[in-house]
Design a protein around this motif. Structure first.
Motif, PDB file in Angstrom:
ATOM      1  N   VAL A 151      -9.990  15.904  -2.676  1.00 27.36           N
ATOM      2  CA  VAL A 151     -10.684  14.741  -3.229  1.00 27.36           C
ATOM      3  C   VAL A 151     -11.951  15.225  -3.933  1.00 27.36           C
ATOM      4  O   VAL A 151     -12.726  15.995  -3.368  1.00 27.36           O
ATOM      5  CB  VAL A 151     -11.047  13.720  -2.125  1.00 27.36           C
ATOM      6  CG1 VAL A 151     -11.910  12.596  -2.689  1.00 27.36           C
ATOM      7  CG2 VAL A 151      -9.773  13.152  -1.488  1.00 27.36           C
ATOM      8  N   SER A 153     -15.281  13.495  -5.742  1.00 31.10           N
ATOM      9  CA  SER A 153     -15.952  12.240  -6.089  1.00 31.10           C
ATOM     10  C   SER A 153     -16.931  12.501  -7.215  1.00 31.10           C
ATOM     11  O   SER A 153     -17.744  13.420  -7.157  1.00 31.10           O
ATOM     12  CB  SER A 153     -16.659  11.649  -4.872  1.00 31.10           C
ATOM     13  OG  SER A 153     -17.915  12.228  -4.698  1.00 31.10           O
ATOM     14  N   LEU A 186      -7.256  14.289  -6.219  1.00 25.83           N
ATOM     15  CA  LEU A 186      -7.583  12.864  -6.401  1.00 25.83           C
ATOM     16  C   LEU A 186      -9.041  12.775  -6.834  1.00 25.83           C
ATOM     17  O   LEU A 186      -9.945  13.190  -6.095  1.00 25.83           O
ATOM     18  CB  LEU A 186      -7.374  12.125  -5.075  1.00 25.83           C
ATOM     19  CG  LEU A 186      -7.737  10.645  -5.042  1.00 25.83           C
ATOM     20  CD1 LEU A 186      -6.825   9.822  -5.953  1.00 25.83           C
ATOM     21  CD2 LEU A 186      -7.657  10.115  -3.597  1.00 25.83           C
ATOM     22  N   HIS A 240      -9.786   7.622   2.273  1.00 29.35           N
ATOM     23  CA  HIS A 240      -8.972   8.778   1.905  1.00 29.35           C
ATOM     24  C   HIS A 240      -9.302   9.924   2.849  1.00 29.35           C
ATOM     25  O   HIS A 240     -10.453  10.351   2.938  1.00 29.35           O
ATOM     26  CB  HIS A 240      -9.263   9.207   0.463  1.00 29.35           C
ATOM     27  CG  HIS A 240      -8.967   8.140  -0.546  1.00 29.35           C
ATOM     28  ND1 HIS A 240      -7.704   7.901  -1.031  1.00 29.35           N
ATOM     29  CD2 HIS A 240      -9.773   7.224  -1.122  1.00 29.35           C
ATOM     30  CE1 HIS A 240      -7.750   6.896  -1.893  1.00 29.35           C
ATOM     31  NE2 HIS A 240      -9.003   6.465  -1.961  1.00 29.35           N
ATOM     32  N   ALA A 242      -9.197  13.592   3.341  1.00 28.52           N
ATOM     33  CA  ALA A 242      -9.030  14.771   2.478  1.00 28.52           C
ATOM     34  C   ALA A 242      -8.745  16.020   3.301  1.00 28.52           C
ATOM     35  O   ALA A 242      -9.096  16.104   4.479  1.00 28.52           O
ATOM     36  CB  ALA A 242     -10.296  14.977   1.650  1.00 28.52           C
ATOM     37  N   ALA A 245     -12.781  18.184   0.502  1.00 21.44           N
ATOM     38  CA  ALA A 245     -13.543  17.098  -0.137  1.00 21.44           C
ATOM     39  C   ALA A 245     -14.722  17.699  -0.898  1.00 21.44           C
ATOM     40  O   ALA A 245     -15.589  18.342  -0.315  1.00 21.44           O
ATOM     41  CB  ALA A 245     -14.044  16.107   0.908  1.00 21.44           C
TER      42      ALA A 245
END
Ligand code: FAD
Length: 394
Positions: A151, A153, A186, A240, A242, A245
């Protein structure tokens, strides 16, 4: 005696400025104050994360700058007194100046994302300041099993290097495709669009079909909190879990900017667009990521261009002359694979109190470029990094 200029922050902005000041005015006493003995560059650090190069290729010392005649103080600046025109150093020393340039880069806004703090960054690396964090994220990806979920962000603007989260997603996908093809990247985004989006998305569907999923703000991509113990990333709608992350948190100007009184309530530093003098403390110039530079993106290319323009403006001002009329160029190169690059060029000029883009002067790589063009742009990216780091640190 000779004019004294102090530059705090030896990154792309400050180191360029110090070196150009000395080059333009050999008699000037130029001191560069930099907390670290070795600079670790962020451009190309996504390649380190993808296992395509070593962290050593990102690292530069300050010997070349010292040889050019700049006094290098390897110590953090801890205070600025604009009235007395002094900078206090962590070792107790004090430097006086006629002109001060600050280019401290970014700090993370640790209060902005619940669950994310400096301890959490050891579990969920940001890797948004290159160095140990870059290597940590690389190790986590190496240790991840096939079929894992990565993941990323991405924050809302403004932040350091607008396209870099997407370059990172691409290069991580490149490394997973070869060795862990059942894995997934993601990207959870606090925005509804991003820099060079059509070029990235075309490359993703060509090179990494099914490997990268991008969730926009309105699709629920906004990350509202994280749980480092379980590597859980929470959005408005989903949780989510992960395997790796990479949390890129909201940012603000480096702490020295606040200490010097040049940051405003946004967390960033407003400046005038000709010599980048602070609008809050007119005797202090602010460069690079820390400053609000109008239309110019927060990028190494930009910071270095600003460093050159600022140096010329300071030399002119100390000689009682007006600042030269300037145009600034910034090129953002992105790599989605080692032999697949594209770019966005912007040309900027001071206008109406801001740095505005010169209409029609820049441009992006064509969306329908062929493989030869993408390979050529990947080489240009490499050439840019080698040339600019040699110019600054060599
Ligand atoms: P920095 O480079 O961060 O330098 C600031 C310096 O100030 C640091 O060395 C720090 O140690 C020092 N400092 C801070 N506070 C003090 C203090 N109190 N006392 C002494 N020293 C201090 N840009 C591009 O143009 N092209 C790219 O391809 C690109 N790729 C990127 C990829 C990633 C993953 C990331 C995160 C960024 C990328 N960037 C890229 C952006 C680029 O790294 C930054 O825009 C650039 O580093 C900004 O330069 P700066 O001088 O403002 O800050």
């Amino acid at each position: 005696g000779a004019a004294k200029v102090v530059v705090v922050g030896g990154g792309f902005g400050g180191a360029t400025c110090a070196r150009f000041l000395k080059g333009l005015a050999p008699d000037m006493a130029v001191t560069l104050v930099e907390a670290n003995k070795t600079y670790t560059a962020c451009p190309f650090s996504n390649e380190v994360i993808a296992g395509l190069r070593g962290i050593g290729q990102q690292q530069f010392g300050y010997d070349g700058i010292a040889r050019a005649g700049v006094t290098v103080a390897s110590v953090a600046a801890t205070a600025v007194d604009p009235g007395a025109r002094t900078v206090t150093l962590a070792d107790g020393g004090k430097l006086s100046y006629d002109r001060l340039v600050v280019a401290p880069g970014i700090d993370f806004d640790w209060a902005a994302l619940p669950g994310y703090d400096e301890a959490a960054a050891q579990r969920m690396p940001h890797a948004w300041k290159a160095g140990e964090q870059t290597v940590l994220l690389r190790r986590q990806l190496e240790a991840m099993a096939d079929g894992g979920l990565v993941v990323i962000s991405a924050p809302a603007t403004p932040y350091r290097c607008p396209p870099a989260p997407y370059e990172r997603a691409s290069l991580i996908a490149h490394s997973l495709k070869a060795s862990k093809p059942r894995s997934k990247v993601l990207v959870l985004d606090a925005k509804d669009s991003f820099s060079q989006q059509p070029l990235f998305q075309k490359a993703w569907s060509e090179l990494y079909p099914g490997l990268i999923e991008w969730v926009s703000l309105s699709q629920g991509g906004n990350v509202i909190s994280v749980e480092p113990a379980t590597l859980t990333v929470n959005t408005d709608f989903d949780k989510h879990k992960a395997d790796v992350a990479n949390i890129i948190p909201p940012q603000k100007a480096g702490g020295l900017a606040r200490l010097a009184g040049v940051a405003d309530r946004t967390g960033w530093c407003p400046v005038e667009p000709v010599a980048f003098a602070s609008t809050l403390q007119p005797d202090i110039h602010v460069l690079g990521d820390a400053a609000l530079m109008g239309a110019m993106p927060k990028a190494a290319f930009s910071a270095s261009a600003q460093g050159q323009v600022c140096a010329a403006a300071i030399v002119a001002s100390l000689a009682g002359q007006p600042a030269p009329d300037s145009r600034l160029i910034s090129t953002c190169y992105n790599l989605v694979a080692p032999d697949y690059g594209f770019s966005l060029v912007g040309v900027y000029r001071p206008e109406k109190g801001q740095l505005l883009e010169v209409p029609g002067a820049g441009g992006a790589s064509p969306i329908d470029g062929d493989a030869a063009l993408r390979a050529q742009e990947a080489r240009y990216a490499d050439d840019w990094f080698r040339a600019t780091t040699a110019q600054i640190f060599g």
